[in-house]
Design a protein around this motif. Sequence first.
Motif, PDB file in Angstrom:
ATOM      1  N   ALA A 188       0.848  -1.192   0.000  1.00  0.00           N
ATOM      2  CA  ALA A 188       0.000   0.000   0.000  1.00  0.00           C
ATOM      3  C   ALA A 188       0.883   1.240   0.000  1.00  0.00           C
ATOM      4  N   PRO A 189       0.549   2.219  -0.839  1.00  0.00           N
ATOM      5  CA  PRO A 189      -0.585   2.206  -1.777  1.00  0.00           C
ATOM      6  C   PRO A 189      -0.281   1.393  -3.028  1.00  0.00           C
ATOM      7  N   ASP A 190      -1.326   1.042  -3.737  1.00  0.00           N
ATOM      8  CA  ASP A 190      -1.216   0.336  -5.010  1.00  0.00           C
ATOM      9  C   ASP A 190      -2.250   0.948  -5.952  1.00  0.00           C
ATOM     10  N   THR A 191      -2.017   0.836  -7.263  1.00  0.00           N
ATOM     11  CA  THR A 191      -2.852   1.561  -8.232  1.00  0.00           C
ATOM     12  C   THR A 191      -3.161   0.722  -9.463  1.00  0.00           C
ATOM     13  N   PHE A 192      -4.400   0.775  -9.884  1.00  0.00           N
ATOM     14  CA  PHE A 192      -4.897   0.257 -11.159  1.00  0.00           C
ATOM     15  C   PHE A 192      -5.064   1.491 -12.048  1.00  0.00           C
ATOM     16  N   MET A 193      -4.274   1.572 -13.125  1.00  0.00           N
ATOM     17  CA  MET A 193      -4.238   2.777 -13.956  1.00  0.00           C
ATOM     18  C   MET A 193      -4.911   2.508 -15.302  1.00  0.00           C
ATOM     19  N   VAL A 194      -5.897   3.323 -15.655  1.00  0.00           N
ATOM     20  CA  VAL A 194      -6.678   3.124 -16.875  1.00  0.00           C
ATOM     21  C   VAL A 194      -6.431   4.268 -17.853  1.00  0.00           C
ATOM     22  N   ASP A 195      -5.976   3.912 -19.040  1.00  0.00           N
ATOM     23  CA  ASP A 195      -5.730   4.901 -20.093  1.00  0.00           C
ATOM     24  C   ASP A 195      -7.045   5.300 -20.760  1.00  0.00           C
ATOM     25  N   TYR A 196      -7.845   4.295 -21.169  1.00  0.00           N
ATOM     26  CA  TYR A 196      -9.123   4.604 -21.816  1.00  0.00           C
ATOM     27  C   TYR A 196     -10.075   3.427 -21.705  1.00  0.00           C
ATOM     28  N   VAL A 197     -11.346   3.722 -21.923  1.00  0.00           N
ATOM     29  CA  VAL A 197     -12.374   2.709 -22.183  1.00  0.00           C
ATOM     30  C   VAL A 197     -13.092   3.140 -23.456  1.00  0.00           C
ATOM     31  N   LYS A 198     -13.251   2.223 -24.381  1.00  0.00           N
ATOM     32  CA  LYS A 198     -13.963   2.497 -25.634  1.00  0.00           C
ATOM     33  C   LYS A 198     -15.040   1.450 -25.841  1.00  0.00           C
ATOM     34  N   VAL A 199     -16.178   1.890 -26.341  1.00  0.00           N
ATOM     35  CA  VAL A 199     -17.293   0.983 -26.661  1.00  0.00           C
ATOM     36  C   VAL A 199     -17.610   1.120 -28.142  1.00  0.00           C
ATOM     37  N   TYR A 200     -17.538   0.010 -28.845  1.00  0.00           N
ATOM     38  CA  TYR A 200     -17.828  -0.022 -30.277  1.00  0.00           C
ATOM     39  C   TYR A 200     -19.163  -0.720 -30.508  1.00  0.00           C
ATOM     40  N   LYS A 201     -19.943  -0.178 -31.464  1.00  0.00           N
ATOM     41  CA  LYS A 201     -21.234  -0.770 -31.797  1.00  0.00           C
ATOM     42  C   LYS A 201     -21.280  -1.063 -33.295  1.00  0.00           C
ATOM     43  N   LYS A 202     -21.885  -2.186 -33.662  1.00  0.00           N
ATOM     44  CA  LYS A 202     -22.066  -2.495 -35.073  1.00  0.00           C
ATOM     45  C   LYS A 202     -23.137  -1.591 -35.676  1.00  0.00           C
ATOM     46  N   GLN A 203     -22.926  -1.171 -36.920  1.00  0.00           N
ATOM     47  CA  GLN A 203     -23.943  -0.355 -37.608  1.00  0.00           C
ATOM     48  C   GLN A 203     -25.176  -1.218 -37.888  1.00  0.00           C
TER      49      GLN A 203
END
Length: 203
Positions: A188-203
């Motif tokens: 401690a401390p410890d970290t989960f680091m997130v650059d991005y989240v993307k959601v793709y949908k089919k047309q």
Amino acid sequence: KWKVRGTGPRRIGYNDPSMVAVNDGCLLLMYDIKKDSIMGSAVGSYQTFNTTYGYFECRARLQKCSGPWAAFWMQSPLISKGEDPAVFGAEIDIFEYFKELGDDHMTHCVHWAYGPNQKSVGRLDSDLKGLSEGFHTYALEWTPEKYVFFIDGLKFHEISEGVSKIDQYMILSMEIPSTLEGIKNACAPDTFMVDYVKVYKKQ
């Protein structure tokens, strides 16, 4: 799209908004021990973004130690209301990273019908050299027929059980274990680091 989630008691600790930060364009989900408090963190899209089907991708760097674990998952707001996942949804654990299972080891699960008749698929296990170092991408393809789990664009698992057919929301979290034994090797401390989240949908 994201708001701090679940502030309050969580297993043997407490989800605290002070454990969530943004720095240099990355989301930091932290874990720490302060005085007599064990603190974790979570954010979710329940209030702002719920959807059905798509390709859900997260680029992230995982925590360094065992004990607390990083997770990217999806949840149904109706999961405890009934037992048919098509109608009441599912918990889809796109990934959970339990370092004690191995530096380069990752797990995936699906749960539905919260309650005495809960059903699950998993633990599904994946191994990929180098997972514990640097950033990697973790993804779920969710269709009306199946879930498919990916790491760094590689397909690891495909299942057709427990498929939700309703709107669900996303969660990113740094989870706290259920017992003090679970944190004996934690740092401690410890970290989960997130650059991005993307959601793709089919047309």
